[in-house]
Design an enzyme around this catalytic site. Structure first.
Site, PDB file in Angstrom:
ATOM      1  CD  GLN A 147      -2.984  -1.482   2.166  1.00  0.00           C
ATOM      2  OE1 GLN A 147      -2.078  -1.519   3.607  1.00  0.00           O
ATOM      3  NE2 GLN A 147      -3.865  -1.345   2.477  1.00  0.00           N
ATOM      4  CD  GLU A 177     -10.656   4.377   9.350  1.00  0.00           C
ATOM      5  OE1 GLU A 177     -10.516   3.260  10.255  1.00  0.00           O
ATOM      6  OE2 GLU A 177      -9.831   4.558   8.786  1.00  0.00           O
ATOM      7  CG  ASP A 234     -10.102  -1.891  10.848  1.00  0.00           C
ATOM      8  OD1 ASP A 234      -9.571  -2.696  10.097  1.00  0.00           O
ATOM      9  OD2 ASP A 234     -10.045  -0.697  10.601  1.00  0.00           O
ATOM     10  CG  ASP A 274      -9.169   3.441   4.875  1.00  0.00           C
ATOM     11  OD1 ASP A 274      -9.577   2.827   5.755  1.00  0.00           O
ATOM     12  OD2 ASP A 274      -7.887   3.326   4.324  1.00  0.00           O
TER      13      ASP A 274
END
Ligand code: OTU
Length: 653
Positions: A256, A330, A400, A288
């Site tokens: 990522q 988030e 999560d 996100d």
């Protein structure tokens, strides 16, 4: 950097110039509405963009590109979405109503494909769901992809889940059922095989500048000194050495790659991704990993002022091109860093419409383990009411782990409260303390490290353990614990959101670790496939005898389902439970007790302790008459005895 003041378009020269462009290039139907929206928000967008990029040579062409794309997307917006925009401009607090119930699920685990989700709408409607967050469904990299959070293409759907047109079809189906789709917009990073990353690998300087790529370790090492770690065990460090490329910033997994938001082209590309998804019917964007977007040497590179400037710009952009759309932060950060995501002190309401109340979420679990309602009471007292037109998202579990760091202030005894031991709590939920009923697991924790806890609600409250041992006596209090926690989530200020499977007390996916692909990633423990057999049996009334205390899982499922549905049905007819109705925490001497008044006509009363407690009076509410809303509206007379883990919703008689 000081926040820019609100400007009006008429006093902002660039906004006037661009207005003229809009006026000539927009077609008849959308022209007037758009110009009015530009007049209200154009200057905010341009001021924010200018604050971020004025010194950058790429800014002028990036902005011109953005404007063209805005015009294109405004022209392309479908009539039913325009109608939605107009109705939400008239009622901007629509998502704070008492009848907003949320639900979050993985597409594949819930229904196989996007179109499959459409076929499960009945189940969602049966729960009163009006907001559906589907975890990432855009095309992700092959192999490990962090549950879809490593996006390879923002304009394609993960092939196994469907294709891009299925988003349109699904949102049409959902809207007809009164359900708004929330989708993730992964802003902080792309997958390492996104076209931009592939071009960067090939040496293209334009696309290398989309990421943070360093020729050697000098700057990465200096940065590391102040950075935290999100996945210290499975992805230690924040940089990845990519052969032939350099040292690439990777806050999360090595695949990522963090985007470089100081590049105006990155801003514009992500803004375009948002507009296109909004035009496919996505109504809410879960932004996100919002805190990480901006990097600054010597800081943790979280919550930097520029992150808030980016959010202000995105908010203004939505208000111009797709005003029916909501932004959700988030930001899993301690409470004092969270509230600025609604907008900072002198610009309240200028950023996100919604934010996850992660401190409350973790606090509920801490309170259960410590048998202390005062932990939740203190968190609620310290939670400012969000600005007008904004609200918390309240939840108990999500995909999560429960990250314990959000309780760092509270556990240390902030504001004179009794401290609590996060290490003990983390061990408690892993079943590692003598008094534990939980079957969770610790996540990314080594030695004395306290990171997070994985596990479904059912496993953490003791249902899984009682069922596995066939222990009816242990099952009853475990079910009470689950009702207690959800009874708070549905009653305090916010948009309450169910995590898929909790409505039937679905247990841990114990096979997750055995699956080679997920062995390294403990969060799959709480990402089980939905149990439709049980759901269908409940729906067909094949499980009548739900008062039976049998220890069969379907009976537990039916009892929990009935309890949650009762809470939801009660919430729908209780205006005091609107997300923006006032909250007052009642003072009780006994730390086991939590009492919360909502609006003028509702009181939540619960006992987190292991002993019964007698309540003689409700502080500040002398003389009021109450009914027990969850128990057939029975009259309540004080003194009232609260059993261990008792939950009462009192309505004014
Ligand atoms: C999010 O979570 C997602 O919810 C995770 O599923 C992803 O793995 C991650 O981003 C990367 O895309 O640290 O433990 O303050 O805490 O963004 C979860 C926000 C995470 C971060 C949060 C992140």
């Amino acid at each position: 950097m000081s926040p820019p003041n609100r400007h009006t378009t008429s006093t902002h020269p660039q906004a006037c110039a661009l207005r003229a462009q809009l006026a000539t290039r927009l077609s008849g139907e959308t022209r007037e509405d758009t110009l009015a929206r530009w007049d209200a928000h154009g200057a905010t967008l341009l001021t924010a963009f200018g604050t971020l990029y004025d010194d950058d040579a790429r800014a002028t062409s990036a902005l011109q590109h953005l404007l063209s794309q805005m015009i294109g997307n405004i022209d392309a917006r479908r009539p039913e979405l325009r109608a939605l925009d107009a109705s939400r401009e008239r009622d901007p607090a629509w998502f704070l109503a008492a009848d907003m119930i949320g639900y979050t699920a993985y597409v594949d685990r819930f229904a196989g494909t996007l179109l499959g989700v459409g076929r499960r709408v009945d189940h969602l409607q049966g729960l009163g769901v009006r907001y559906l967050h589907l975890l990432p469904f855009l095309r992700a990299r092959e192999g490990d992809n962090d549950g879809g959070f490593a996006v390879s293409d923002y304009d394609a759907v993960q092939p196994a889940l469907g294709d891009i047109e299925d988003i349109d079809a699904l949102t049409v189906r959902l809207r007809r059922a009164g359900i708004s789709l929330c989708a993730d917009l992964v802003l902080n990073h792309t997958a390492d095989d996104h076209a931009w990353a592939r071009a960067a690998r090939a040496g293209d300087p334009h696309h290398r500048a989309y990421y943070h790529i360093f020729p050697d370790r000098e700057l990465p090492d200096r940065h590391e000194r102040a950075l935290g770690q999100v996945f210290p065990v499975t992805a230690p460090g924040n940089f990845t050495e990519v052969p032939g490329v350099g040292s690439v910033w990777t806050t999360f997994y090595p695949y990522q790659w963090d985007l470089n938001w100081s590049n105006p082209d990155v801003f514009v590309k992500m803004a375009c991704a948002l507009m296109r998804l909004a035009n496919r019917g996505v109504e809410i964007f879960r932004l996100d990993a919002t805190p990480y977007l901006w990097k600054r040497l010597g800081t943790s590179c979280m919550n930097q002022p520029e992150v808030h400037t980016i959010l202000r710009a995105f908010r203004a952009l939505c208000a111009i091109v797709a005003p029916g759309t909501l932004l959700k932060a988030e930001a899993i950060v301690p409470a004092h860093e969270l509230t600025p995501y609604f907008g900072d002190a002198d610009d309240q309401g200028a950023e996100c419409h919604l934010a996850y109340h992660s401190t409350l979420m973790a606090g509920l679990w801490a309170a259960l383990a410590e048998q202390r309602g005062d932990i939740v009471g203190r968190i609620l007292r310290a939670s400012p009411a969000p600005p007008q037109g904004a609200g918390w998202l309240t939840y108990l579990r999500c995909h999560d782990d429960i990250g314990w760091h959000v309780l760092s202030d509270e556990s240390a005894g902030a504001a004179g409260s009794t401290p609590f031991d996060l290490m003990r709590i983390s061990r408690f939920y892993a079943g590692d303390t003598a008094d534990s009923y939980a079957r969770g697991r610790r996540f990314q924790s080594v030695g004395d490290g306290i990171h997070g806890t994985n596990g479904m609600t059912s496993a953490l409250v003791g249902i899984d353990d009682a069922l596995a041992r066939g222990d009816a006596q242990a099952l009853e209090p475990a079910e009470h614990r689950m009702r207690l926690l959800y009874g708070i989530v549905f009653a305090v200020a916010g948009l309450p959101t169910l995590y898929m499977g909790d409505e039937i007390a679905l247990g841990n996916d114990e096979s997750a670790g055995a699956d080679g692909r997920h062995a390294e990633e403990g969060r799959w423990l709480h990402r089980p496939p939905m149990d439709w057999t049980t759901v269908d049996r409940i729906a067909d009334h094949h499980i009548d005898d739900i008062e039976n205390t049998d220890t069969a899982r379907p009976l537990v499922a039916a009892r929990i389902h009935a309890a949650l549905r009762r809470m939801i049905a009660t919430r729908l007819r209780t205006p005091s439970l609107r997300a923006d109705a006032p909250t007052r925490v009642l003072d009780f001497d006994d730390p086991a007790i939590l009492g919360v008044q909502r609006g003028g006509e509702f009181v939540l009363l619960c006992n987190f302790g292991a002993q019964p407690v007698t309540i003689d009076a409700l502080p500040g509410l002398d003389g009021a008459q109450w009914r027990d809303l969850l128990h057939n509206g029975e009259d309540i007379t004080l003194p009232l005895q609260l059993a261990p883990c008792a939950l009462h919703w009192l309505g004014r008689a």
